[in-house]
Design a protein around this motif. Sequence first.
Motif, PDB file in Angstrom:
ATOM      1  N   VAL A 275       0.840  -1.204   0.000  1.00 46.13           N
ATOM      2  CA  VAL A 275       0.000   0.000   0.000  1.00 46.13           C
ATOM      3  C   VAL A 275       0.876   1.256   0.000  1.00 46.13           C
ATOM      4  O   VAL A 275       0.636   2.192  -0.773  1.00 46.13           O
ATOM      5  CB  VAL A 275      -0.952   0.010   1.218  1.00 46.13           C
ATOM      6  N   ASP A 276       1.890   1.283   0.838  1.00 46.41           N
ATOM      7  CA  ASP A 276       2.765   2.450   0.935  1.00 46.41           C
ATOM      8  C   ASP A 276       3.502   2.699  -0.383  1.00 46.41           C
ATOM      9  O   ASP A 276       3.645   3.850  -0.822  1.00 46.41           O
ATOM     10  CB  ASP A 276       3.789   2.254   2.060  1.00 46.41           C
ATOM     11  N   LEU A 277       3.988   1.624  -1.012  1.00 49.22           N
ATOM     12  CA  LEU A 277       4.712   1.759  -2.278  1.00 49.22           C
ATOM     13  C   LEU A 277       3.829   2.372  -3.354  1.00 49.22           C
ATOM     14  O   LEU A 277       4.211   3.329  -4.034  1.00 49.22           O
ATOM     15  CB  LEU A 277       5.215   0.382  -2.737  1.00 49.22           C
TER      16      LEU A 277
ATOM     17  N   VAL B  14       4.071   6.091  -5.361  1.00 52.23           N
ATOM     18  CA  VAL B  14       4.235   6.151  -6.821  1.00 52.23           C
ATOM     19  C   VAL B  14       3.062   6.854  -7.492  1.00 52.23           C
ATOM     20  O   VAL B  14       3.240   7.719  -8.352  1.00 52.23           O
ATOM     21  CB  VAL B  14       4.400   4.732  -7.400  1.00 52.23           C
ATOM     22  N   TYR B  15       1.827   6.482  -7.117  1.00 50.82           N
ATOM     23  CA  TYR B  15       0.642   6.950  -7.822  1.00 50.82           C
ATOM     24  C   TYR B  15      -0.129   8.063  -7.103  1.00 50.82           C
ATOM     25  O   TYR B  15      -0.956   8.741  -7.717  1.00 50.82           O
ATOM     26  CB  TYR B  15      -0.333   5.791  -8.049  1.00 50.82           C
TER      27      TYR B  15
ATOM     28  N   VAL C 214      -3.990   1.772  -5.516  1.00 51.72           N
ATOM     29  CA  VAL C 214      -3.904   1.959  -4.064  1.00 51.72           C
ATOM     30  C   VAL C 214      -5.153   1.384  -3.406  1.00 51.72           C
ATOM     31  O   VAL C 214      -5.082   0.673  -2.394  1.00 51.72           O
ATOM     32  CB  VAL C 214      -3.732   3.448  -3.701  1.00 51.72           C
ATOM     33  N   GLY C 215      -6.314   1.678  -4.004  1.00 55.39           N
ATOM     34  CA  GLY C 215      -7.562   1.148  -3.465  1.00 55.39           C
ATOM     35  C   GLY C 215      -7.584  -0.374  -3.484  1.00 55.39           C
ATOM     36  O   GLY C 215      -8.031  -1.017  -2.523  1.00 55.39           O
TER      37      GLY C 215
ATOM     38  N   ALA D  13     -13.950   3.318  -1.530  1.00 52.12           N
ATOM     39  CA  ALA D  13     -14.201   4.728  -1.861  1.00 52.12           C
ATOM     40  C   ALA D  13     -13.213   5.212  -2.926  1.00 52.12           C
ATOM     41  O   ALA D  13     -13.576   5.948  -3.844  1.00 52.12           O
ATOM     42  CB  ALA D  13     -14.090   5.588  -0.597  1.00 52.12           C
ATOM     43  N   ILE D  14     -11.944   4.794  -2.805  1.00 56.60           N
ATOM     44  CA  ILE D  14     -10.935   5.161  -3.804  1.00 56.60           C
ATOM     45  C   ILE D  14     -11.306   4.557  -5.154  1.00 56.60           C
ATOM     46  O   ILE D  14     -11.231   5.223  -6.190  1.00 56.60           O
ATOM     47  CB  ILE D  14      -9.532   4.679  -3.365  1.00 56.60           C
ATOM     48  N   HIS D  15     -11.716   3.301  -5.157  1.00 61.54           N
ATOM     49  CA  HIS D  15     -12.121   2.628  -6.390  1.00 61.54           C
ATOM     50  C   HIS D  15     -13.269   3.371  -7.056  1.00 61.54           C
ATOM     51  O   HIS D  15     -13.252   3.634  -8.260  1.00 61.54           O
ATOM     52  CB  HIS D  15     -12.567   1.195  -6.069  1.00 61.54           C
ATOM     53  N   GLN D  16     -14.280   3.695  -6.269  1.00 55.20           N
ATOM     54  CA  GLN D  16     -15.465   4.345  -6.825  1.00 55.20           C
ATOM     55  C   GLN D  16     -15.123   5.702  -7.398  1.00 55.20           C
ATOM     56  O   GLN D  16     -15.564   6.056  -8.501  1.00 55.20           O
ATOM     57  CB  GLN D  16     -16.535   4.479  -5.736  1.00 55.20           C
TER      58      GLN D  16
END
Length: 446
Positions: free
Chosen positions: A386-388, A392-393, A400-401, A430-433
């Motif tokens: 997750v941190d990586l 990066v993004y 990340v989601g 929530a990130i995905h959506q």
Amino acid sequence: MAAGAQLYHKLAVRMSEGTDLAAKPPPSASAAAAAAAAAAILELNTKACEVWFLLATYVSGMEGRGDEAIRICKALIPHKRRQHVRRLREAAADPKNEYYKDAVSELRRLGFSRAVVSSRPSSTASSTASATSRHGASSATTSVIDLEPDGLADPDDPRVDVVTHSSELNLWSTVLAKKGKLRDAVLLQWRMAETFRSNKEMAKTETQLPTGKFNLLDAYERCLILDLSAPGAAKVAAEMIAERDGGTAAGGAAMATPAPPTLTPAATPAYAGPSYMELVQQMTAKWGALDFAAAEPICRQIVECQAAGNGATSKEVVDAREQLARLLRSAGRNEEAVKEMRETLALHEKLLHGKDPTMSRTLQALADMVSESDRAEAEKLHRRAVDLLTKVYGPDHFEVGAAMMQLAGFIMNDYTRMEEGQEILQRGLAIHQKFQEQQTAMTKAF
């Protein structure tokens, strides 16, 4: 098949007001000139373009009709460019439009002047004088048309390539590869990579291949996708990249396409075995039949093959060794699998100084393998992934989601931490959506 192709052809011609994009050019005309002439006759609507491309795809696999497929692709490219440019102009005509800045930037990249950006042409405008007369465009629109870049109607001009005609470039490239013209096919793959490089979202996109996920730009740069249908393309691409990185291509001509990020290769061992694609096919058959004993030596030979072709410290070797670790686990040899995956992770950490986003999958794979024996280590590996990806993004990216949801799933396996896991899961969803909503909005805008 021939009868089906004939019906598609009749439908495509009818939808194009009698224009035949598959027709052979006059003996005295070049292919580029013929394609430009076809593009000047009319602007095809989206449905007509789709039917022509379906026909090109259909005939590309028929004996002796590859050139016909290429003619259709080259004729479609100018139309796809104009459709894309029209959408950009519409967005650039309104400073309040959400995609105004992106549209202005893209129009300038393609070679349009500020006058085009600040003017809104009619929806029937074309970049040729004949089309202007045909549609009865106003003088104001004509002045805008004159400012379009010269290469817009030339399918061989890469300066005005856009993402929307990448499918035509890909089919064109595939036909050339099957005809044995691998170097020409590689150059078309590089055109696609360069187009993706200028698109923020496409540059981040990944694609799943038999050996794992790859950055889409890198996959086209190295012809990894083309190699699946035309074995040998990746080898030729590697040779051409080496020539290009040395400053010149075969024949001494300088190559304009920028080189991808490279790593200092380790010593390359000699290799004289079967090709990479032959090995993949053999291994896939054995693995699919659950014959792990027979699949393992083939998998190890893939590692050797990739090391010889790309260097012992390379992304290809990382992917091959990760695949080997998964095979060992499938065979029930978990301790050996964990050892192989740890070594793979150590190798991956050397690439891009540990900032390669695809390393998140190596971390997650190792976490999965040690989850039963050491849950604390497994959780640390998931959190590292997750941190990586966040570094990066950024925190709001789709990847990340996805990584957060994997972490949440791991945590929720411990019923005493269900609430903690659910909270992480909600954040990932929530990130995905949000990401999907942004993609949908961008698709509608362009």
